[in-house]
Design an enzyme around this catalytic site. Sequence first.
Site, PDB file in Angstrom:
ATOM      1  N   HIS A  57      46.549  36.315  43.188  1.00 31.76           N
ATOM      2  CA  HIS A  57      46.156  37.461  42.559  1.00 31.76           C
ATOM      3  C   HIS A  57      47.814  38.669  42.726  1.00 31.76           C
ATOM      4  O   HIS A  57      47.184  39.962  42.768  1.00 31.76           O
ATOM      5  CB  HIS A  57      45.712  37.441  43.716  1.00 31.76           C
ATOM      6  CG  HIS A  57      44.442  38.298  43.295  1.00 31.76           C
ATOM      7  ND1 HIS A  57      43.107  38.635  42.052  1.00 31.76           N
ATOM      8  CD2 HIS A  57      44.076  39.910  44.025  1.00 31.76           C
ATOM      9  CE1 HIS A  57      42.547  39.405  42.308  1.00 31.76           C
ATOM     10  NE2 HIS A  57      42.556  39.767  43.429  1.00 31.76           N
TER      11      HIS A  57
ATOM     12  N   SER B 108      43.161  44.306  41.215  1.00 29.43           N
ATOM     13  CA  SER B 108      42.225  43.607  41.651  1.00 29.43           C
ATOM     14  C   SER B 108      40.796  44.408  41.615  1.00 29.43           C
ATOM     15  O   SER B 108      39.803  44.810  40.331  1.00 29.43           O
ATOM     16  CB  SER B 108      42.228  43.243  43.041  1.00 29.43           C
ATOM     17  OG  SER B 108      41.520  42.431  43.692  1.00 29.43           O
TER      18      SER B 108
ATOM     19  N   ASP C  21      45.968  32.191  40.080  1.00 26.01           N
ATOM     20  CA  ASP C  21      44.590  33.199  41.198  1.00 26.01           C
ATOM     21  C   ASP C  21      43.984  32.032  41.545  1.00 26.01           C
ATOM     22  O   ASP C  21      42.629  31.749  40.813  1.00 26.01           O
ATOM     23  CB  ASP C  21      44.277  34.038  40.309  1.00 26.01           C
ATOM     24  CG  ASP C  21      44.130  35.652  40.498  1.00 26.01           C
ATOM     25  OD1 ASP C  21      43.020  35.214  41.696  1.00 26.01           O
ATOM     26  OD2 ASP C  21      43.743  36.368  40.212  1.00 26.01           O
TER      27      ASP C  21
HETATM   28  C1  MLT Z   1      36.357  42.054  43.713  1.00 25.88           C
HETATM   29  O1  MLT Z   1      35.561  42.234  44.525  1.00 25.88           O
HETATM   30  O2  MLT Z   1      36.386  43.347  43.319  1.00 25.88           O
HETATM   31  C2  MLT Z   1      37.211  41.154  43.157  1.00 25.88           C
HETATM   32  O3  MLT Z   1      36.552  39.797  44.290  1.00 25.88           O
HETATM   33  C3  MLT Z   1      38.142  41.337  43.293  1.00 25.88           C
HETATM   34  C4  MLT Z   1      39.139  41.701  45.080  1.00 25.88           C
HETATM   35  O4  MLT Z   1      39.233  41.264  46.407  1.00 25.88           O
HETATM   36  O5  MLT Z   1      38.795  42.777  45.159  1.00 25.88           O
END
Ligand code: MLT
Length: 201
Positions: free
Chosen positions: A183, A102, A152
């Site tokens: 996700h 992520s 996702d």
């Molecule tokens: C981010 O902010 O990098 C993406 O949205 C994934 C997350 O939730 O961290």
Amino acid sequence: MKHIFKKSKTNNEITLLLLHGTGGNEYDLLSLAQIIDPTASILSVRGNVLENGMPRFFRRLSEGVFDEEDLIFRTKELNDFIDDAAKQYGFRRDRIVAIGYSNGANIAASLLYHYADALHGAMLHHPMVPLRGIELPDLTETKVFIAAGKHDPICPPEESEELYDTLKKAGSDVELFWTNGGHQLSHDELSRAKEWYAKHF
Ligand code: MLT
């Protein structure tokens, strides 16, 4: 940067660079690294940014909208940190394989977008396109595995395909693996990631 380093007990020259998701820390992906390659060295880093007390690797303006200036600054900061860690701990700078989830996958993708030699390989679990409108370096020497969820809510399938296409155009040897989920990390993607890693490193 706050981190854990564990040196390989064998002559394995790979160092797995572990990059957690939002709200995680440097301990989160240790068991995953153990599954992928139990003999590799490990450099597991905690993101330097806090969002409501949750560690991240760069700031965002809202869900899925990144603060690009901070992303570029933090990408360089992480790359410099890896350079210094390689000297300090004596591991090969050119044998780093990132495992990111992520937000951690997004900063790993940003390393690829900015630096030809930052990573030897990258396993990106549920990444997004880190930024647009820049020319990527030559990634001919870089192998990338992307795991993306068909459902996702944070990263739509077109965005995973865009990331795949952009990395491929830059010369990278890249595989895109789809899960039927969202996700979250799945067993399916971990077993495919393990196979992919064993084939390439
Ligand atoms: C981010 O902010 O990098 C993406 O949205 C994934 C997350 O939730 O961290």
